[in-house]
Design an enzyme around this catalytic site. Structure first.
Site, PDB file in Angstrom:
ATOM      1  N   LYS A  42       0.808  -1.201   0.000  1.00 13.57           N
ATOM      2  CA  LYS A  42       0.000   0.000   0.000  1.00 13.57           C
ATOM      3  C   LYS A  42       0.853   1.268   0.000  1.00 13.57           C
ATOM      4  CE  LYS A  42      -3.225  -2.259   3.147  1.00 13.57           C
ATOM      5  NZ  LYS A  42      -3.788  -2.201   4.530  1.00 13.57           N
ATOM      6  N   GLY A  43       2.063   1.160   0.513  1.00 17.45           N
ATOM      7  CA  GLY A  43       2.860   2.344   0.830  1.00 17.45           C
ATOM      8  C   GLY A  43       3.011   3.343  -0.299  1.00 17.45           C
ATOM      9  N   GLU A  98       7.888   2.751  -5.760  1.00 18.71           N
ATOM     10  CA  GLU A  98       7.924   2.385  -4.348  1.00 18.71           C
ATOM     11  C   GLU A  98       8.011   3.641  -3.488  1.00 18.71           C
ATOM     12  OE1 GLU A  98       7.313   0.604  -2.074  1.00 18.71           O
ATOM     13  OE2 GLU A  98       8.146  -1.420  -2.113  1.00 18.71           O
ATOM     14  N   ASP A  99       7.483   3.552  -2.288  1.00 21.34           N
ATOM     15  CA  ASP A  99       7.635   4.672  -1.365  1.00 21.34           C
ATOM     16  C   ASP A  99       9.024   4.677  -0.740  1.00 21.34           C
ATOM     17  OD1 ASP A  99       6.680   2.273  -0.223  1.00 21.34           O
ATOM     18  OD2 ASP A  99       6.043   3.268   1.600  1.00 21.34           O
ATOM     19  N   ASP A 102      14.165  -0.231   2.067  1.00 24.48           N
ATOM     20  CA  ASP A 102      14.780  -0.407   3.382  1.00 24.48           C
ATOM     21  C   ASP A 102      15.808  -1.544   3.246  1.00 24.48           C
ATOM     22  OD1 ASP A 102      15.184  -1.096   6.145  1.00 24.48           O
ATOM     23  OD2 ASP A 102      13.302  -0.146   6.643  1.00 24.48           O
ATOM     24  N   PHE A 151      12.664   5.655  12.397  1.00 26.37           N
ATOM     25  CA  PHE A 151      11.327   5.130  12.109  1.00 26.37           C
ATOM     26  C   PHE A 151      10.472   6.258  11.532  1.00 26.37           C
ATOM     27  CE2 PHE A 151       7.625   2.879  11.905  1.00 26.37           C
ATOM     28  CZ  PHE A 151       7.692   1.632  12.484  1.00 26.37           C
ATOM     29  N   VAL A 152      10.282   6.223  10.215  1.00 28.21           N
ATOM     30  CA  VAL A 152       9.577   7.325   9.554  1.00 28.21           C
ATOM     31  C   VAL A 152       8.168   6.915   9.118  1.00 28.21           C
ATOM     32  CG1 VAL A 152      11.640   8.522   8.769  1.00 28.21           C
ATOM     33  CG2 VAL A 152      10.674   6.700   7.358  1.00 28.21           C
ATOM     34  N   ASP A 158       3.437   3.789   6.768  1.00 25.87           N
ATOM     35  CA  ASP A 158       2.617   3.564   7.954  1.00 25.87           C
ATOM     36  C   ASP A 158       3.430   3.074   9.142  1.00 25.87           C
ATOM     37  OD1 ASP A 158       3.082   0.943   6.705  1.00 25.87           O
ATOM     38  OD2 ASP A 158       1.712   0.184   8.232  1.00 25.87           O
ATOM     39  N   ARG A 164      -0.429   7.006   7.210  1.00 26.05           N
ATOM     40  CA  ARG A 164      -0.187   7.073   5.761  1.00 26.05           C
ATOM     41  C   ARG A 164      -0.682   8.395   5.177  1.00 26.05           C
ATOM     42  NH1 ARG A 164       1.215   1.794   4.052  1.00 26.05           N
ATOM     43  NH2 ARG A 164       0.110   0.105   5.079  1.00 26.05           N
TER      44      ARG A 164
HETATM   45  C1  PRP Z   1       7.217  -1.198   3.262  1.00 23.59           C
HETATM   46  C2  PRP Z   1       7.514  -0.175   2.194  1.00 23.59           C
HETATM   47  C3  PRP Z   1       8.237  -0.971   1.139  1.00 23.59           C
HETATM   48  C4  PRP Z   1       8.983  -2.017   1.951  1.00 23.59           C
HETATM   49  C5  PRP Z   1      10.415  -1.637   2.078  1.00 23.59           C
HETATM   50  O1  PRP Z   1       6.085  -1.947   2.872  1.00 23.59           O
HETATM   51  O2  PRP Z   1       6.305   0.363   1.683  1.00 23.59           O
HETATM   52  O3  PRP Z   1       7.326  -1.599   0.270  1.00 23.59           O
HETATM   53  O4  PRP Z   1       8.375  -2.029   3.263  1.00 23.59           O
HETATM   54  O5  PRP Z   1      11.086  -2.534   2.932  1.00 23.59           O
HETATM   55  P1  PRP Z   1      12.192  -3.560   2.428  1.00 23.59           P
HETATM   56  O6  PRP Z   1      13.115  -2.830   1.501  1.00 23.59           O
HETATM   57  O7  PRP Z   1      12.861  -3.957   3.706  1.00 23.59           O
HETATM   58  O8  PRP Z   1      11.512  -4.703   1.770  1.00 23.59           O
HETATM   59  P2  PRP Z   1       5.291  -2.863   3.913  1.00 23.59           P
HETATM   60  O9  PRP Z   1       5.771  -4.265   3.800  1.00 23.59           O
HETATM   61  O10 PRP Z   1       5.322  -2.217   5.262  1.00 23.59           O
HETATM   62  O11 PRP Z   1       3.806  -2.856   3.341  1.00 23.59           O
HETATM   63  P3  PRP Z   1       2.910  -1.543   3.060  1.00 23.59           P
HETATM   64  O12 PRP Z   1       3.478  -0.900   1.842  1.00 23.59           O
HETATM   65  O13 PRP Z   1       1.556  -2.075   2.832  1.00 23.59           O
HETATM   66  O14 PRP Z   1       3.010  -0.663   4.271  1.00 23.59           O
HETATM   67 MG    MG Z   2       4.155  -0.903   5.986  1.00 25.58          MG
HETATM   68 MN    MN Z   3       5.270  -1.256   0.819  1.00 30.85          MN
END
Ligand code: PRP
Ligand code: MG
Ligand code: MN
Length: 179
Positions: A42-43, A98-99, A102, A151-152, A158, A164
């Site tokens: 969703k991000g 992508e948002d 990480d 932690f952002v 989220d 969000r």
């Molecule tokens: C978060 C973010 C990226 C991913 C990055 O998504 O939106 O998609 O983590 O992390 P990584 O590089 O360690 O894989 P999340 O899994 O929290 O799902 P969301 O987008 O629904 O919040």
């Molecule tokens: Mg998430």
């Molecule tokens: Mn995500």
């Protein structure tokens, strides 16, 4: 909600400027290629909307939801597709939106999936990056801002599905997630 934010890293105006810059670059680089622009739910939903509004070439959009298997940590590296794309990617120039990157696990999985489906090219555009957190080697083709290892939340990101809708990105107060 604002009370839970320790510090704003980039405000709404700074983000909008950066998104427009990225959109302009993508418009130039993908002119005539009818890219399939994929939002990673969703991000990325807010970034996706603001980005494509500012891209001035023909493109198509699609959406994919990914979830990392297991509990809070993503160390297993096992990722699953919760909602798949509607469109075939074979022969397409694909742009993943992508948002944040990480560990890099989500994207390295997704890139692998799209390559196995014979996309013509796979390009990554991320608004935020935490380069210090990688467990797999991965670099985006287009990056908005590099962030410290904090932690952002906000602008799509989220904590426990909240925050969000903040129009900026900020650091969450530690007492919110570690009471
Ligand atoms: C978060 C973010 C990226 C991913 C990055 O998504 O939106 O998609 O983590 O992390 P990584 O590089 O360690 O894989 P999340 O899994 O929290 O799902 P969301 O987008 O629904 O919040
Ligand atoms: Mg998430
Ligand atoms: Mn995500």
């Amino acid at each position: 909600m604002l009370n839970d934010i320790q510090e704003i890293l980039y405000d709404a105006e700074q983000i909008q400027l950066k998104v427009k810059e990225m959109a302009q670059q993508l418009s130039e680089d993908f002119d005539g290629r009818n890219p399939l622009v994929i939002c990673v739910l969703k991000g990325a939903f807010i970034f996706m909307a603001d980005l494509v509004k500012n891209i001035n070439i023909p493109l198509e959009t699609d959406f994919m939801a990914i979830s990392s298997y297991g509990q809070s940590t993503k160390s297993s590296g096992v990722v699953k597709i919760v909602k798949d794309l509607d469109s075939p990617v074979e022969g397409r120039d694909v742009v993943i939106v992508e948002d944040i990157i990480d560990s890099g696990l989500t994207l390295s999985y997704l890139i692998d999936v799209l390559e196995r489906r014979n996309a013509k090219s796979v390009t990554v555009a991320t608004l935020f990056d935490k380069p210090g957190r990688r467990t797999v080697e991965l670099e985006a083709d287009y990056t908005g801002f590099s962030l410290p290892d904090a932690f952002v939340v906000g602008y799509g990101l989220d904590y426990a599905e909240r925050y969000r809708n903040l129009p900026f990105i900020g650091i969450l107060k530690p007492d919110v997630y570690a009471p």
